[in-house]
Design a protein around this motif. Structure first.
Motif, short mmCIF file in Angstrom:
data_model
loop_
_atom_site.label_atom_id
_atom_site.label_comp_id
_atom_site.label_asym_id
_atom_site.label_seq_id
_atom_site.Cartn_x
_atom_site.Cartn_y
_atom_site.Cartn_z
N VAL A 84 -5.38 -6.78 10.52
CA VAL A 84 -3.94 -6.54 10.43
C VAL A 84 -3.44 -6.72 9.00
O VAL A 84 -2.61 -5.94 8.51
N GLU A 85 -3.97 -7.71 8.28
CA GLU A 85 -3.56 -7.90 6.89
C GLU A 85 -4.00 -6.72 6.02
O GLU A 85 -3.27 -6.30 5.12
N GLU A 86 -5.18 -6.16 6.29
CA GLU A 86 -5.63 -5.00 5.54
C GLU A 86 -4.80 -3.77 5.89
O GLU A 86 -4.52 -2.93 5.02
N MET A 87 -4.38 -3.66 7.13
CA MET A 87 -3.47 -2.57 7.50
C MET A 87 -2.17 -2.68 6.71
O MET A 87 -1.63 -1.67 6.24
N LEU A 88 -1.67 -3.89 6.56
CA LEU A 88 -0.44 -4.12 5.80
C LEU A 88 -0.62 -3.75 4.34
O LEU A 88 0.30 -3.23 3.70
N ARG A 89 -1.80 -4.03 3.79
CA ARG A 89 -2.05 -3.67 2.40
C ARG A 89 -2.32 -2.19 2.22
O ARG A 89 -1.75 -1.54 1.34
N TYR A 90 -3.17 -1.65 3.06
CA TYR A 90 -3.66 -0.28 2.88
C TYR A 90 -2.55 0.76 3.08
O TYR A 90 -2.43 1.71 2.31
N GLU A 91 -1.76 0.60 4.12
CA GLU A 91 -0.66 1.53 4.40
C GLU A 91 0.47 0.74 5.04
O GLU A 91 0.74 0.82 6.23
N GLY A 92 1.11 -0.10 4.21
CA GLY A 92 2.14 -1.00 4.70
C GLY A 92 3.35 -0.27 5.23
O GLY A 92 3.57 0.91 4.94
N PRO A 93 4.19 -0.97 6.02
CA PRO A 93 5.32 -0.32 6.68
C PRO A 93 6.52 -0.05 5.78
O PRO A 93 7.40 0.72 6.17
N VAL A 94 6.57 -0.67 4.61
CA VAL A 94 7.72 -0.49 3.71
C VAL A 94 7.22 0.19 2.43
O VAL A 94 6.33 -0.33 1.76
N HIS A 95 7.81 1.32 2.10
CA HIS A 95 7.37 2.12 0.95
C HIS A 95 7.83 1.47 -0.36
O HIS A 95 7.02 1.20 -1.25
N THR A 96 9.12 1.23 -0.47
CA THR A 96 9.66 0.54 -1.66
C THR A 96 10.56 -0.59 -1.21
O THR A 96 11.20 -0.51 -0.15
N ALA A 97 10.64 -1.64 -2.01
CA ALA A 97 11.53 -2.74 -1.71
C ALA A 97 12.98 -2.28 -1.84
O ALA A 97 13.28 -1.30 -2.54
N THR A 98 13.87 -2.96 -1.16
CA THR A 98 15.29 -2.61 -1.25
C THR A 98 15.80 -2.84 -2.67
O THR A 98 15.19 -3.57 -3.45
N LEU A 133 6.20 -0.98 -3.37
CA LEU A 133 5.23 -1.79 -2.62
C LEU A 133 3.99 -0.97 -2.28
O LEU A 133 2.86 -1.44 -2.44
N THR A 134 4.17 0.25 -1.81
CA THR A 134 3.04 1.12 -1.52
C THR A 134 2.19 1.35 -2.76
O THR A 134 0.95 1.36 -2.69
N ALA A 135 2.85 1.52 -3.90
CA ALA A 135 2.12 1.74 -5.16
C ALA A 135 1.35 0.49 -5.57
O ALA A 135 0.17 0.56 -5.94
N ALA A 136 1.98 -0.67 -5.51
CA ALA A 136 1.36 -1.91 -5.98
C ALA A 136 0.16 -2.30 -5.13
O ALA A 136 -0.81 -2.88 -5.63
N GLN A 137 0.21 -1.98 -3.82
CA GLN A 137 -0.87 -2.37 -2.92
C GLN A 137 -2.17 -1.65 -3.19
O GLN A 137 -3.23 -2.06 -2.73
N ARG A 138 -2.11 -0.54 -3.94
CA ARG A 138 -3.33 0.22 -4.26
C ARG A 138 -3.72 0.05 -5.73
O ARG A 138 -4.44 0.89 -6.28
#
Length: 389
Positions: free
Chosen positions: A266-280, A305-310
């Motif tokens: 689940v933590e890798e799912m959050l990192r790999y393709e997390g549910p929030v694209h950019t922070a507010t 967030l999506t960018a930073a996770q990769r």
């Protein structure tokens, strides 16, 4: 200046190559986003993103620069629209009622809702996972937690989805207005009905040691935040997570072979393709630098967030989905004082839903092409995910 409008479809369908290209050029960029009138700074590097999320000079309260945000005017003050000391006070009051103990007490009910949804879904042999499980589970949990009547949930779903992924230019604004009016009525009904055991009723009564309480405006704002953030992220956690497993059969097989890997998966799912694209949104309350890039006062800063996770500088071979990876420090729920208040609930729901689905649907597989990814740059998720078993 990077004009991201030319990458509009790519940012929605598969933003990772776009962000990889930007990261190679640097961690911070001046950009023009699709659908935005003004320029902004986009942070795409992990270390820069983590620092920006915790930097008190990047503020959330737009009144400091003379800007009025319609959402705050129509709904009220909440954690993602305030800075200390107001933010500190609001979070302290909310966490008095929304405790880890309360979340853990929800475990049996979350399991029951999951089992009931799977009982209904599994006999058909195929389904849209978003509509059959990923959406109804968290919306039921958060509505029960807050005390939203059953009859209101279908309409609430429409309003909530329009707020986070608007289908038209004014869609989000109109939905915010309707939600604000609905929450005002809901809170008044609870005030008149007297004490019950739901979270919204508890927030009505919550009082700090010095007698401080949430105002009517703050209560409405917090209800708005909890209702939307309390389920939209979990929908995408479940949907994106199952999609990642089904498109990486080696990882799916490894997890089926050892369900003790579920928490890490689940933590890798959050990192790999997390549910929030950019922070507010954030803006510079004063001139500052982010990773050596000068940011002017009142400039808009978006943390990707999506960018930073990769970012390969933080996560080796970042485009590889690996459920055994050390994901510590991922930013799916943010960082700093605005770290997601509902992260424990989202994790609990994700683990229960994904674990139960894999246990009860041993032949789970994709059943066609997933639906379109959500529009906008706030949420990262699919509208539908056809599966069979």
């Amino acid at each position: 200046m990077v004009d991201l409008r030319e990458f509009d479809e790519a940012l929605r369908e598969d933003p990772h190559p776009v962000y990889a290209r930007l990261r190679r050029q640097g961690p911070v960029h001046r950009v023009r986003f699709p659908g935005w009138d003004d320029d902004a700074w986009l942070v795409v590097g992990y270390e820069a993103a983590r620092a920006a999320l915790a930097d008190p000079r990047l503020a959330k309260d737009t009144s400091k620069i003379g800007v009025t945000v319609m959402e705050r005017e129509m709904v009220g003050d909440h954690l993602l629209a305030t800075d200390p000391p107001q933010h500190t006070r609001l979070r302290a009051l909310v966490t008095r009622a929304f405790t880890m103990r309360r979340v853990e007490q929800l475990r049996p009910r979350i399991q029951q809702i999951t089992d009931d949804l799977l009982d209904e879904m599994l006999p058909a042999g195929r389904a849209d996972l978003i509509g059959s499980l990923a959406y109804p589970l968290p919306i039921t949990v958060i509505c029960e937690l807050l005390g939203v009547p059953d009859m209101d949930r279908a309409e609430f779903r429409k309003m909530s989805t329009e707020v986070v992924a608007p289908s038209a230019a004014q869609g989000a604004d109109d939905a915010v207005v309707r939600l604000g009016a609905y929450l005002t009525e809901l809170i008044e009904d609870k005030r008149c009905a007297g004490p019950t055991d739901d979270l919204l009723s508890d927030l009505l009564r919550t009082t700090a040691e010095d007698g401080d309480r949430l105002s009517a405006r703050e209560l409405r704002g917090m209800a708005f935040l909890l209702l939307i953030a309390g389920h939209e992220t979990t929908v995408n956690l479940i949907g994106n997570g199952i999609h990642a497993l089904l498109t990486h059969p080696d990882q799916l097989s490894a997890l089926r072979g050892d369900m003790g890997l579920l928490d890490g998966a689940v933590e890798e799912m959050l990192r790999y393709e997390g549910p929030v694209h950019t922070a507010t949104y954030r803006f510079a309350a004063e001139p500052l630098e982010i990773a050596g890039t000068p940011i002017g006062k009142a400039d808009h800063v978006v943390v990707g967030l999506t960018a930073a996770q990769r970012d390969g500088g933080r996560f080796g071979d970042p485009d590889r989905f690996d459920i055994r990876r050390d994901t510590r420090g991922h930013l799916a729920f943010g960082h700093g004082i605005h770290f997601c208040l509902g992260a424990p609930l989202a994790r609990l729901e994700g683990r229960i839903a994904i674990g139960a689905l894999l246990e009860r649907a041993p032949g789970l597989a994709l059943d066609g092409t997933p639906g379109a990814w959500l529009p906008g740059l706030l949420m990262r998720g699919m509208r539908s995910l056809p599966v069979r078993w």
